[in-house]
Design a protein around this motif. Sequence first.
Motif, PDB file in Angstrom:
ATOM      1  N   ILE A 247       0.853  -1.193   0.000  1.00 36.50           N
ATOM      2  CA  ILE A 247       0.000   0.000   0.000  1.00 36.50           C
ATOM      3  C   ILE A 247       0.887   1.241   0.000  1.00 36.50           C
ATOM      4  CG2 ILE A 247      -1.751   1.357   1.225  1.00 36.50           C
ATOM      5  CD1 ILE A 247      -2.751  -1.196   2.522  1.00 36.50           C
ATOM      6  N   VAL A 248       0.571   2.164  -0.892  1.00 36.44           N
ATOM      7  CA  VAL A 248       1.201   3.481  -0.880  1.00 36.44           C
ATOM      8  C   VAL A 248       0.175   4.480  -0.351  1.00 36.44           C
ATOM      9  CG1 VAL A 248       2.186   5.341  -2.284  1.00 36.44           C
ATOM     10  CG2 VAL A 248       2.762   2.962  -2.788  1.00 36.44           C
ATOM     11  N   PHE A 249       0.555   5.210   0.678  1.00 33.27           N
ATOM     12  CA  PHE A 249      -0.324   6.220   1.274  1.00 33.27           C
ATOM     13  C   PHE A 249       0.061   7.590   0.746  1.00 33.27           C
ATOM     14  CE2 PHE A 249      -0.483   2.722   4.282  1.00 33.27           C
ATOM     15  CZ  PHE A 249      -1.824   2.666   4.639  1.00 33.27           C
ATOM     16  N   ALA A 250      -0.941   8.372   0.346  1.00 31.68           N
ATOM     17  CA  ALA A 250      -0.695   9.655  -0.316  1.00 31.68           C
ATOM     18  C   ALA A 250      -0.239  10.761   0.626  1.00 31.68           C
ATOM     19  CB  ALA A 250      -1.947  10.108  -1.057  1.00 31.68           C
ATOM     20  N   THR A 251      -0.401  10.572   1.944  1.00 30.40           N
ATOM     21  CA  THR A 251       0.071  11.561   2.923  1.00 30.40           C
ATOM     22  C   THR A 251       0.643  10.840   4.136  1.00 30.40           C
ATOM     23  OG1 THR A 251      -1.931  11.778   4.282  1.00 30.40           O
ATOM     24  CG2 THR A 251      -1.857  13.079   2.244  1.00 30.40           C
ATOM     25  N   HIS A 252       1.447  11.538   4.894  1.00 34.93           N
ATOM     26  CA  HIS A 252       2.094  10.918   6.054  1.00 34.93           C
ATOM     27  C   HIS A 252       1.088  10.584   7.151  1.00 34.93           C
ATOM     28  CE1 HIS A 252       1.934  14.319   8.930  1.00 34.93           C
ATOM     29  NE2 HIS A 252       1.922  15.051   7.843  1.00 34.93           N
ATOM     30  N   TYR A 253       0.047  11.427   7.317  1.00 32.99           N
ATOM     31  CA  TYR A 253      -0.903  11.141   8.398  1.00 32.99           C
ATOM     32  C   TYR A 253      -1.789   9.947   8.054  1.00 32.99           C
ATOM     33  CZ  TYR A 253      -3.899  14.307   5.600  1.00 32.99           C
ATOM     34  OH  TYR A 253      -4.595  14.930   4.596  1.00 32.99           O
TER      35      TYR A 253
END
Length: 338
Positions: A247-253
């Motif tokens: 999974i790649v998350f678009a933001t750090h939070y």
Amino acid sequence: MKSISLKDIAIALNLSKTTVSYVMNDRGDEKRVSKETQDRIKQYAQAHSYKPNQLARSLSLGKSNMIGLIVPNISDSFFAQIARRIEKKAEKLGYNVVFSSTGESPERESKIIQSMLDRQVDGLIIVSSEKNHDDILKLKKGNFPFVIVGRKYTDIETNVVALEDKDGVISAVELLMDNGKTRIGYISISLELHSIKDRLKGYKQAHENKGVAYNPNLVKHVTYGNIEASLKVAIYELVHQEKVEGIVFATHYLAEEGLRLLKQNNINVPKEVAVVSFGKDRGFDLFDPPLTSVDFPIIEMGDTAVDLLLDAIENQVVATKNIIMKTKLDIKQSCGSI
């Protein structure tokens, strides 16, 4: 002790208030006030603890030495870090920074901009909602100095300091693919921002680059106003229904909360699902496992934004610049490469 005014100094020294004002605003030489008189005024002011009225001074000089910084959420670690850097850089150059948060509300952003202008700030650094077209256009047409950071208005030519959003996500997805992952989920936020759109383009481009078919079922958008609940659903669907390998998350939070939810579901990271975050938090190295991230130069972003703004304020530079900061991978255990 009650502070004295310019008028008090003028009466005490039998001088005009205008003469005293020139000297206290460092314009004595310009206005041909004698050295002796300048020394008398400054010595009297110091002896009686004179403190200038900043509002009156800014109105007199047409300059407040204050800049406004408008961000979506000052408690967010990225915005907090860049705010600290902007404040530090501005202070070195003789400017104070006034902060305010919008919560991504264009209505609040508009009110804050007007409030900043009412406070006589010399310029603005704005992380805009990208839905405040009218106010940004007014600033532009009024030749008021401002810089947009991390966001942009494609139809308004402004000073911009932004990131390689698309290329950053390409590097994240290709890292997982190079580790043998083909079913890679992507979780983003439901905000109509150019940066968010460009990151999704990067996800799609990486699949094209590697000859892997793009599957829209592997892309999830969580609701900005209800992140925790909608992210929980997105994680469940990707892991249990789509059987993603990464999974790649678009933001750090999103990545921080996502890793917590994966742990709650007893999903082993990175053996079962590898994880990469676009953006980094200081605590990422303390996570178990430490989080791989697409990192970006916060110090350079803050410094560049201040430099562009002060060029516009002090040097009256009219030409605008669009500066794109490069991103880089910070590879840790969560991606499965280590």
